[in-house]
Structure formats: structure tokens, C-alpha cells
Design an enzyme around this catalytic site. Sequence first.
Site, PDB file in Angstrom:
ATOM      1  N   GLY A 262       0.855  -1.191   0.000  1.00 23.23           N
ATOM      2  CA  GLY A 262       0.000   0.000   0.000  1.00 23.23           C
ATOM      3  C   GLY A 262       0.888   1.238   0.000  1.00 23.23           C
ATOM      4  O   GLY A 262       2.093   1.156  -0.302  1.00 23.23           O
TER       5      GLY A 262
ATOM      6  N   ARG B  17     -15.854  11.552  13.595  1.00 20.80           N
ATOM      7  CA  ARG B  17     -16.444  10.240  13.313  1.00 20.80           C
ATOM      8  C   ARG B  17     -16.971   9.486  14.508  1.00 20.80           C
ATOM      9  O   ARG B  17     -17.975   8.797  14.429  1.00 20.80           O
ATOM     10  CB  ARG B  17     -15.371   9.356  12.693  1.00 20.80           C
ATOM     11  CG  ARG B  17     -15.378   9.507  11.242  1.00 20.80           C
ATOM     12  CD  ARG B  17     -14.409   8.602  10.621  1.00 20.80           C
ATOM     13  NE  ARG B  17     -14.122   9.276   9.375  1.00 20.80           N
ATOM     14  CZ  ARG B  17     -13.139   8.991   8.591  1.00 20.80           C
ATOM     15  NH1 ARG B  17     -12.310   8.028   8.916  1.00 20.80           N
ATOM     16  NH2 ARG B  17     -12.959   9.650   7.482  1.00 20.80           N
TER      17      ARG B  17
ATOM     18  N   HIS C  39     -13.591   0.655  10.290  1.00 21.48           N
ATOM     19  CA  HIS C  39     -12.912   1.347   9.197  1.00 21.48           C
ATOM     20  C   HIS C  39     -11.403   1.447   9.388  1.00 21.48           C
ATOM     21  O   HIS C  39     -10.646   1.229   8.456  1.00 21.48           O
ATOM     22  CB  HIS C  39     -13.513   2.744   9.083  1.00 21.48           C
ATOM     23  CG  HIS C  39     -12.965   3.586   7.985  1.00 21.48           C
ATOM     24  ND1 HIS C  39     -13.072   3.226   6.656  1.00 21.48           N
ATOM     25  CD2 HIS C  39     -12.300   4.768   8.001  1.00 21.48           C
ATOM     26  CE1 HIS C  39     -12.513   4.170   5.902  1.00 21.48           C
ATOM     27  NE2 HIS C  39     -12.009   5.103   6.704  1.00 21.48           N
TER      28      HIS C  39
HETATM   29  P1  FAD Z   1      -2.641  -0.836   3.023  1.00 23.44           P
HETATM   30  O1  FAD Z   1      -2.857   0.175   1.993  1.00 23.44           O
HETATM   31  O2  FAD Z   1      -3.808  -1.548   3.542  1.00 23.44           O
HETATM   32  O3  FAD Z   1      -1.610  -1.912   2.452  1.00 23.44           O
HETATM   33  C1  FAD Z   1      -1.321  -3.086   3.192  1.00 23.44           C
HETATM   34  C2  FAD Z   1      -0.587  -4.049   2.283  1.00 23.44           C
HETATM   35  O4  FAD Z   1      -0.075  -5.137   3.024  1.00 23.44           O
HETATM   36  C3  FAD Z   1      -1.469  -4.674   1.209  1.00 23.44           C
HETATM   37  O5  FAD Z   1      -0.705  -4.722   0.033  1.00 23.44           O
HETATM   38  C4  FAD Z   1      -1.725  -6.089   1.732  1.00 23.44           C
HETATM   39  O6  FAD Z   1      -1.992  -7.036   0.742  1.00 23.44           O
HETATM   40  C5  FAD Z   1      -0.384  -6.355   2.373  1.00 23.44           C
HETATM   41  N1  FAD Z   1      -0.370  -7.404   3.405  1.00 23.44           N
HETATM   42  C6  FAD Z   1      -1.141  -7.517   4.497  1.00 23.44           C
HETATM   43  N2  FAD Z   1      -0.773  -8.588   5.214  1.00 23.44           N
HETATM   44  C7  FAD Z   1       0.255  -9.164   4.554  1.00 23.44           C
HETATM   45  C8  FAD Z   1       1.072 -10.308   4.779  1.00 23.44           C
HETATM   46  N3  FAD Z   1       0.902 -11.110   5.837  1.00 23.44           N
HETATM   47  N4  FAD Z   1       2.039 -10.597   3.894  1.00 23.44           N
HETATM   48  C9  FAD Z   1       2.230  -9.825   2.794  1.00 23.44           C
HETATM   49  N5  FAD Z   1       1.485  -8.736   2.525  1.00 23.44           N
HETATM   50  C10 FAD Z   1       0.516  -8.411   3.397  1.00 23.44           C
HETATM   51  N6  FAD Z   1      -7.434   7.380   4.757  1.00 23.44           N
HETATM   52  C11 FAD Z   1      -7.222   8.665   4.427  1.00 23.44           C
HETATM   53  O7  FAD Z   1      -6.303   9.309   4.946  1.00 23.44           O
HETATM   54  N7  FAD Z   1      -8.013   9.262   3.485  1.00 23.44           N
HETATM   55  C12 FAD Z   1      -9.032   8.613   2.867  1.00 23.44           C
HETATM   56  O8  FAD Z   1      -9.695   9.169   2.020  1.00 23.44           O
HETATM   57  C13 FAD Z   1      -9.285   7.268   3.228  1.00 23.44           C
HETATM   58  N8  FAD Z   1     -10.314   6.581   2.666  1.00 23.44           N
HETATM   59  C14 FAD Z   1     -10.460   5.252   2.953  1.00 23.44           C
HETATM   60  C15 FAD Z   1     -11.444   4.510   2.315  1.00 23.44           C
HETATM   61  C16 FAD Z   1     -11.554   3.154   2.535  1.00 23.44           C
HETATM   62  C17 FAD Z   1     -12.633   2.373   1.850  1.00 23.44           C
HETATM   63  C18 FAD Z   1     -10.673   2.503   3.433  1.00 23.44           C
HETATM   64  C19 FAD Z   1     -10.757   1.032   3.684  1.00 23.44           C
HETATM   65  C20 FAD Z   1      -9.704   3.239   4.098  1.00 23.44           C
HETATM   66  C21 FAD Z   1      -9.586   4.608   3.870  1.00 23.44           C
HETATM   67  N9  FAD Z   1      -8.612   5.368   4.507  1.00 23.44           N
HETATM   68  C22 FAD Z   1      -8.418   6.675   4.177  1.00 23.44           C
HETATM   69  C23 FAD Z   1      -7.615   4.712   5.342  1.00 23.44           C
HETATM   70  C24 FAD Z   1      -6.340   4.489   4.498  1.00 23.44           C
HETATM   71  O9  FAD Z   1      -6.715   4.155   3.194  1.00 23.44           O
HETATM   72  C25 FAD Z   1      -5.472   3.395   5.058  1.00 23.44           C
HETATM   73  O10 FAD Z   1      -5.262   3.594   6.426  1.00 23.44           O
HETATM   74  C26 FAD Z   1      -4.110   3.413   4.350  1.00 23.44           C
HETATM   75  O11 FAD Z   1      -4.287   3.297   2.966  1.00 23.44           O
HETATM   76  C27 FAD Z   1      -3.251   2.306   4.874  1.00 23.44           C
HETATM   77  O12 FAD Z   1      -2.101   2.237   4.080  1.00 23.44           O
HETATM   78  P2  FAD Z   1      -1.029   1.120   4.414  1.00 23.44           P
HETATM   79  O13 FAD Z   1       0.036   1.232   3.393  1.00 23.44           O
HETATM   80  O14 FAD Z   1      -0.655   1.210   5.837  1.00 23.44           O
HETATM   81  O15 FAD Z   1      -1.843  -0.253   4.267  1.00 23.44           O
HETATM   82  C1  SIN Z   2     -10.734   8.629   5.877  1.00 25.58           C
HETATM   83  O1  SIN Z   2     -10.929   7.489   6.290  1.00 25.58           O
HETATM   84  O2  SIN Z   2      -9.846   9.334   6.339  1.00 25.58           O
HETATM   85  C2  SIN Z   2     -11.610   9.228   4.834  1.00 25.58           C
HETATM   86  C3  SIN Z   2     -12.601   8.269   4.339  1.00 25.58           C
HETATM   87  C4  SIN Z   2     -13.686   8.986   3.598  1.00 25.58           C
HETATM   88  O3  SIN Z   2     -13.502   9.300   2.428  1.00 25.58           O
HETATM   89  O4  SIN Z   2     -14.742   9.198   4.203  1.00 25.58           O
END
Ligand code: FAD
Ligand code: SIN
Length: 534
Positions: free
Chosen positions: A16, A284, A345
Amino acid sequence: MTNHIRETDFLVLGSGIAGLYYALHVADHGRVTIVTKREAHESSTQYAQGGIASVLSKEDSFESHIADTLKVGAGLCKEEVVRAAVEEGPRHIQRLMDLGVAFTREEHSSQLDLGREGGHSHRRVVHATDLTGQEVERALLAAVTGHPNVTLLEHHMAVDLLSAAHYGQENACFGAFVLDLQAGEVLTMLAGNVFLATGGAGKVYIYTTNPDVATGDGIAMAYRAGAAVANMEFFQFHPTLLYHPQAKSFLISEALRGEGGQLERADGTRFMEGVHPMGSLAPRDVVARTIDAELKRTGDDCVYLDMSHLDGGHLERRFPNIHEKCISLGIDMRKEPIPVVPAAHYCCGGVLVDEKGATTLKGLSAAGEVSVTGLHGACRLASNSLLEALVFSARAAAHDLEQKSQPPPEVDPWRSGDATDSDEAIVVSQNWQELRRFMWNYVGIVRSDKRLDRARRRIELIREEIRDYYWNFHITGDLLELRNLALVAHLIIESARRRKESRGLHFTIDHPETNDELQRHNTVLTRVDGPSKR
Ligand code: FAD
Ligand code: SIN
């Protein structure tokens, strides 16, 4: 199963925003291996809608963003971390634009179009219509996978961290066991630096906005390896998941309320006025709790988000993805309200890191939703999580590049023991359903001592059953995810039982007041009996 040993300089778990941005920063300095359990883009990042909070307009100020974050965080944010995230934000937004991220511009000028979300006192959310995450993920993946030092392993799942405590040495991390999900083989990956970016754990609840990959693997692996985990009681419920039998986990962004959307009951009456001065755009935790109370009081299945008083053309341009999804289900938000319910969420708890992204295990850093930096405290301000992932993955990369990594000890190979192939998939699916349902009912938006005790009894039974199963059968991705979810559920329940007050996202009817004198601290859990050796 065969055991293969591989070496790399930087082992990145997760693809991610946090994993990819870290990889981008270290790629010129050594071999980078990114391990990710599905296709590379599959992550919460991919589904982010609202955008990234950052101070980008003259009317706004760092002090205002800091104040909003601290207020929503309900006394548990680390102020120096909040300041760092807010002040470093604009530089990372610029970096994303340099990488080709096409953020939306205002209709009649070249200025960035800034959205507004709950708890923000200014418009400060930079976005790519309502597909922000997809656009950021696209650009980062293109930049990272084009780099000659980067190897991307899709359909590979980290099983456990390799920790020196296994070998009676100072607690440090030097790699991970990784299951190749297609070949069914376990690789032993040795690395100078391990970066945990596995995201959140929304799947621990039956109703969630999160994609299937969000099973708390990183939190569980880090805990098993002996790293400190904090604040697991603070699970954020988003107020507006689309309520429709054919819609799986589809979010209705808070940005709709930022444009003037109003929450109302089935009879069209509004219910957020009088609850909070910001009405439907309150933070929220307040909105989710109010909806939960409304649903319990009225017995209705959902509440509604009304956008029909707003300019329909603007709604279509600003929210093309949500509009298309709603239309496909026969809901026209330009004319009628959207049915919505709260859903799990965002995991505000996770692996404890310092301001440089370092965990309590040497050689292991973390950023993004898997981590706790102190930015969110007891409740995350909307759109601060993508911001946090950018700032702290860049900081973790800078920190790791300064470290001298130690050579790994002799590693015991992965042992399958007497495991045979499992024909008992039913055990996994039964426990999976049961766990997620009682977490929703007993450890959800409103808690009580009695419900937490019930949940505790059930989770211990499930964990026992999974332990037996884990040792007796060949591992599969499903079993590993269930094992991790069960541990995460245990950590949430234990943390919630320790917090004898209500604060931010943790609300319990037995202790409805905030107790600053005794409870204004993080809930930190560390495994006491050392990591288990497989
Ligand atoms: P992620 O993007 O979840 O990436 C995690 C990665 O780890 C994935 O590739 C997954 O496959 C991999 N993984 C997991 N476990 C393993 C494992 N055991 N082995 C190998 N790979 C693994 N936040 C905001 O700030 N603004 C927004 O507008 C917003 N909108 C959102 C809308 C939705 C629908 C959701 C669900 C969340 C939203 N959030 C938002 C929250 C935000 O998107 C997430 O907190 C953020 O993207 C997390 O990023 P990350 O890189 O930490 O994890
Ligand atoms: C967020 O989780 O920070 C934003 C999600 C949304 O678009 O409502």
C-alpha cells in the site's frame, strides 16, 4: 514443504502507500524485496476516497490542522508527532505530484481543489475526485516497480517475523518466513532491514469498509515476535458504509458531508443537529455513536445521507465513483437519499513506533495503518492516515539508511512437523464467522464490562482451537489470516478491558466519563513469554 533461503537488504511487507513510499526512498541504496499477499494494488490505499489532509491554502494554517488533530485525538496524541506530520505534509504532497499523481484542480483555476471532512475546521483534503487512493497507488507502483533494485513478490504472504530472541540474542528482527501462496512453499527471507507496512485489521469485524487483505497480519506478527503493540481498543467506525444487499464494503465518503450532505432518519428528519456544533460533519466517533443509538432506538436497518438539495452536476463530477456505484444499484443521489450504516474502518492501534518509525525490535520499522506513531491518539482525524503513512514511511526510510545492519544468526529452517493437508476448511470458516460477529456485537461501537468478558471467553476458545489446528495441518493463507485475526481480536479485547473510562473511539456504558487523572496514557501490550518457535 521445501525451505528456500533468500537474502535482501530491505524487506518490505505490504504494497500500500506506506510500503511503496518506503521502497521508493530506499531503492537507490540496496536490494529491495516487496512481499504482498494478493495483487500489488490490493490494499486499503487502493480504496481511499476522501483524500489526504494537508495545509495547502492561504486561509488554512499548520496551527489549525494541529489543533483539529489534537482535539479529535482526545488527549492521547503526541503533540510533537502531530506537528511533524502536519508540517512535513505539503512536501510529500508535492513529491506525489512530481511522481505524476493527478490531484483534482478547481473548476475555474489551476489551484488544488480542497475537500472538507469531519472534525476539520478548514478545507484541506487534497483528492483525485473520489478515487484518491487508486490514483496514488497507481503512481507509486509505477515508480517503484520501474526501479532496477526492486523485486515485487505478489501472492506471497508473510507468516512470521524472524526474531533474534528465538536464538537467545538481543531482541531484533532479521527477516521473515514468507509463504508463496501459489507454490505452497515457505521461503526464509533474510534482510538487513524489515519494514512492516501490512495495513489494518478491519476484517476482525463482520461489517467493515476494508478490503479482504486487512486481517491485522503485521500487528499479530510483531506481537508474536515480542514488539510492543499499543492502543488496540481504539477502532474507528466510519459512519457511512453503503447499505445495500449487493454492495460489499462500499464506502460513502465523508467528503459528501463536506459538500453539504445531511444525515437523516427514514422519515427525512435530521438527527445530528443538537448533538454536536458541526452537525453531520462532527468527528467520526460522535457521528458513528449517534447513528448506532438511532438504529437501536428506532429498530431501523439504516439511516440516510441526503445530497438531493445540492447541485447534481457538481455531485457527478466530484464523486464519479460513488455516483456510478449508487446508480448501478438503482440509487440516484442527485434525487434521493443514500442508505448508510456505520462499519469498522480504521485501526488506530498497532505496532508502537518512535518518531522515526522504529519499533521496539531492532531492525524492524513500521509505518501506515499497522503502526502507532502518536498522530491519531484515541481517534483519527479524517484523511490523516494517508498523510501519516507518507510522512512516517519516509522518516523510517531515512532512519533505516543510517543504521548499520547486523549479520543474521544461523537460521533454523521452517518446519512443517507432522502436518498433513487439511480437509477441515469448515473449522476456519466457522471460527472466522463467529469471531467477526461477536466482535461486532460485544466489542463494537458501544461496549460494556459484561460484553467484553463474554468476548474474552469466546476468543480464548477460538484461539485454542486454532492453535491445535495450526500445529496439525499444513498452513494456508486462510488459516494464517484467521490465526492473526484471532490474536488481533484478543489484543482489542484485552486493551478495551484495561481502559476503565470512555475516550475517543472507546465508549463503554460502565465507565462513560473520561478519566484524565488515571487513564490518559497509551495501552501498551507486549508478549511476555517470548516469541514462539515454529
Ligand atoms: P494498506 O494500503 O492496507 O496496504 C497493506 C498491504 O499489506 C497490502 O498490500 C496487503 O496485501 C499487504 N499485506 C497484508 N498482510 C500481509 C502479509 N501477511 N504478507 C504480505 N502482505 C501483506 N485514509 C485517508 O487518509 N483518506 C481517505 O480518504 C481514506 N479513505 C479510505 C477509504 C476506505 C474504503 C478505506 C478502507 C480506508 C480509507 N482510509 C483513508 C484509510 C487508508 O486508506 C489506510 O489507512 C491506508 O491506505 C493504509 O495504508 P497502508 O500502506 O498502511 O496499508
Ligand atoms: C478517511 O478514512 O480518512 C476518509 C474516508 C472517507 O472518504 O470518508
